[in-house]
Design a protein around this motif. Structure first.
Motif, short mmCIF file in Angstrom:
data_model
loop_
_atom_site.label_atom_id
_atom_site.label_comp_id
_atom_site.label_asym_id
_atom_site.label_seq_id
_atom_site.Cartn_x
_atom_site.Cartn_y
_atom_site.Cartn_z
N VAL A 120 19.11 10.76 11.46
CA VAL A 120 17.75 11.24 11.70
C VAL A 120 17.52 12.61 11.06
CG1 VAL A 120 16.15 12.06 13.49
CG2 VAL A 120 17.36 9.90 13.79
N ALA A 121 18.50 13.48 11.15
CA ALA A 121 18.36 14.83 10.60
C ALA A 121 18.16 14.81 9.08
CB ALA A 121 19.58 15.67 10.95
N GLU A 122 18.62 13.72 8.42
CA GLU A 122 18.51 13.64 6.96
C GLU A 122 17.31 12.83 6.49
OE1 GLU A 122 22.23 12.40 5.25
OE2 GLU A 122 23.39 13.72 6.57
N ILE A 123 16.53 12.30 7.41
CA ILE A 123 15.29 11.62 7.02
C ILE A 123 14.36 12.66 6.40
CG2 ILE A 123 13.21 10.48 7.92
CD1 ILE A 123 15.00 9.01 9.89
N GLU A 124 13.77 12.32 5.27
CA GLU A 124 12.98 13.28 4.50
C GLU A 124 11.78 13.79 5.30
OE1 GLU A 124 13.66 14.46 1.53
OE2 GLU A 124 15.38 13.17 1.09
N PRO A 125 11.37 15.05 5.05
CA PRO A 125 10.20 15.60 5.76
C PRO A 125 8.87 15.02 5.27
CG PRO A 125 11.09 17.22 4.25
CD PRO A 125 12.06 16.08 4.24
N VAL A 126 8.84 14.54 4.00
CA VAL A 126 7.61 13.93 3.47
C VAL A 126 7.98 12.74 2.59
CG1 VAL A 126 5.45 14.27 2.22
CG2 VAL A 126 6.50 16.21 3.40
N TYR A 127 7.33 11.60 2.86
CA TYR A 127 7.48 10.41 2.01
C TYR A 127 6.12 10.04 1.43
CZ TYR A 127 12.11 9.33 4.02
OH TYR A 127 13.42 9.37 4.41
N LEU A 128 6.11 9.65 0.16
CA LEU A 128 4.93 9.04 -0.44
C LEU A 128 5.32 7.58 -0.68
CD1 LEU A 128 2.09 9.12 -1.69
CD2 LEU A 128 3.16 9.78 -3.87
N ILE A 129 4.69 6.68 0.06
CA ILE A 129 5.07 5.26 0.03
C ILE A 129 3.98 4.48 -0.70
CG2 ILE A 129 5.70 3.28 1.48
CD1 ILE A 129 6.10 5.60 3.71
N THR A 130 4.34 3.89 -1.83
CA THR A 130 3.37 3.18 -2.66
C THR A 130 3.96 1.86 -3.14
OG1 THR A 130 4.13 4.17 -4.73
CG2 THR A 130 2.48 5.40 -3.49
N TYR A 188 1.81 23.44 2.79
CA TYR A 188 2.65 22.68 3.73
C TYR A 188 3.70 21.88 2.96
CZ TYR A 188 4.16 19.32 7.24
OH TYR A 188 4.93 18.56 8.09
N LEU A 189 3.28 21.23 1.87
CA LEU A 189 4.19 20.38 1.11
C LEU A 189 5.32 21.17 0.45
CD1 LEU A 189 1.57 18.00 -0.59
CD2 LEU A 189 3.11 17.45 1.31
N LYS A 190 5.07 22.44 0.15
CA LYS A 190 6.12 23.28 -0.44
C LYS A 190 7.22 23.58 0.57
CE LYS A 190 3.42 25.77 -3.95
NZ LYS A 190 2.84 27.09 -4.32
N PHE A 191 6.82 23.80 1.83
CA PHE A 191 7.79 24.16 2.87
C PHE A 191 7.55 23.35 4.14
CE2 PHE A 191 6.86 27.95 0.27
CZ PHE A 191 8.11 28.16 -0.29
N PRO A 192 7.75 22.03 4.09
CA PRO A 192 7.52 21.20 5.28
C PRO A 192 8.59 21.46 6.34
CG PRO A 192 8.51 19.88 3.56
CD PRO A 192 8.24 21.22 2.95
N PRO A 193 8.22 21.45 7.62
CA PRO A 193 9.22 21.68 8.67
C PRO A 193 10.21 20.52 8.77
CG PRO A 193 7.11 21.04 9.62
CD PRO A 193 6.87 21.25 8.16
N ASP A 194 11.43 20.83 9.18
CA ASP A 194 12.48 19.81 9.28
C ASP A 194 12.30 18.89 10.48
OD1 ASP A 194 13.76 20.72 7.02
OD2 ASP A 194 15.01 22.14 8.12
N ASN A 195 11.46 19.30 11.44
CA ASN A 195 11.33 18.50 12.67
C ASN A 195 10.16 17.51 12.63
OD1 ASN A 195 9.17 20.24 12.98
ND2 ASN A 195 10.24 21.55 14.46
N THR A 196 9.57 17.32 11.44
CA THR A 196 8.48 16.34 11.28
C THR A 196 8.71 15.52 10.03
OG1 THR A 196 6.83 17.71 12.39
CG2 THR A 196 5.99 16.03 10.90
N CYS A 197 8.43 14.23 10.13
CA CYS A 197 8.41 13.35 8.95
C CYS A 197 6.97 12.92 8.73
CB CYS A 197 9.30 12.13 9.16
SG CYS A 197 9.16 10.90 7.83
#
Length: 344
Positions: free
Chosen positions: A12-22, A105-114
């Protein structure tokens, strides 16, 4: 291994903070989102750790506020943003203030949100926000599967249902779809639905064979004709015409449809009589040497007709079949006329 399967093995800790799913395969995109939800907001925690936004029904301020809210009793929360208007080719753009806030936000997304941004329409690559997303976040692109991938995917889908599929059946199944053609009209949704049907068709048996795939395709035709019979019994002329034209569009000859209807009304008379005499569906199937699937359908739809009406319909289609074989009438026109006559 497909991307949505890989997510199961990532801590879970390694799940990316931002995904673009297309991508083109909506089914795979939805499964990826589902896997993320199962990992980050399992049952009972959705109210605390899952937020959804879609289309235009949100503001950037509200989105970012949700992303920056701390998760409850877990490492990471999930925010799903589906089909955001500002990424679509004809969706317009964000105000400069909003765009700057989102980029920050996208430059520095928090680690506790995906933040999972899920686009069923290809994002407009000319927009600066799209370019930044592709540069800074994890892009997961679900394109159509190649032949080798498709075979593995089908085998995995069968295994999920407790079934296996023979090599011959695999080839036969793929051949029934235009998925691998240059201009396909079908997707993994269609193939998944067929696998579901095949698994149900073989019941307690374990393997889907090539004979099963061929036999099932016959019953697909039968099922479509039963639906036509159902709308005919309700005297819905327009619906019956639509179902008839669909069968024609699927490549079924009008003569074949009419001949099947004649035989089906004959069978419906027999199963109706046998049921009244105390026979069960399985005994009727054995007696008539028919597949239980067909017998159950015949029993179901025979209940929509009185026996004298079934006899009348049998006579209708028997006479029509004879006239068509003598070359005196056009099959399509004759069928359309008889639908109007029966439903009037």
């Amino acid at each position: 291994m497909l991307e949505y399967d890989k997510i199961d093995k990532v801590p879970v800790a390694e799940i990316e903070p931002v995904y673009l799913i297309t991508g083109e395969e909506t089914l795979l995109m939805k499964r990826f989102i589902q896997r993320l939800q199962e990992r980050l907001a399992p049952g009972g925690m959705e109210d605390f750790n899952l937020t959804r936004f879609e289309g235009k029904d949100f503001s950037i301020d509200t989105l970012l506020e949700s992303c920056e809210t701390l998760p409850v009793m877990c490492e990471k929360k999930l925010v799903i943003l589906k089909n955001p208007w500002f990424l679509e080719p004809k969706g317009g753009g964000l105000e400069s203030r909003e765009e700057e806030k989102l980029k920050k936000y996208l430059k520095f997304p928090p680690d506790n949100t995906c933040l999972a941004i899920y686009c069923e329409t290809k994002p407009d690559g000319r927009k600066s926000i799209t370019k930044m997303l592709k540069k800074t976040c994890c892009v997961v692109d679900f394109q159509r599967l190649k032949e080798v991938e498709l075979k593995k995917w089908i085998q995995a889908e069968c295994a999920k249902r407790g079934k296996s599929i023979s090599a011959g059946a695999l080839i036969e199944l793929i051949r029934n779809f235009d998925y691998l053609s240059r201009n396909p009209s079908q997707s993994l949704y269609d193939i998944s639905g067929e696998i579901e049907k095949l698994a149900a068709f073989i019941g307690t048996k374990q393997e889907i064979t090539d004979d099963v795939v061929r036999e099932s395709s016959i019953y697909t035709f039968q099922n479509d004709v039963f639906e036509l019979i159902d709308s005919l019994s309700k005297k819905k002329a327009n619906e019956t015409q639509v179902r008839f034209r669909k069968l024609l569009a699927d490549g079924e000859p009008a003569m074949k449809i009419i001949a099947f209807l004649r035989n089906q009304f004959k069978t419906m008379i027999r199963v109706k009589e046998m049921e009244q005499n105390g026979y069960t569906a399985s005994k009727i199937a054995t007696k008539l040497k028919q597949h239980p699937f067909a017998v159950k359908k015949s029993l179901k739809y025979s209940k929509n007709f009185e026996e004298n009406k079934l006899i009348e319909l049998l006579n209708y289609f028997t006479q029509l079949d004879r006239k068509l074989k003598s070359g005196k009438m056009d099959a399509v026109v004759s069928m359309e006329m008889i639908i109007v006559e029966i439903c009037s």
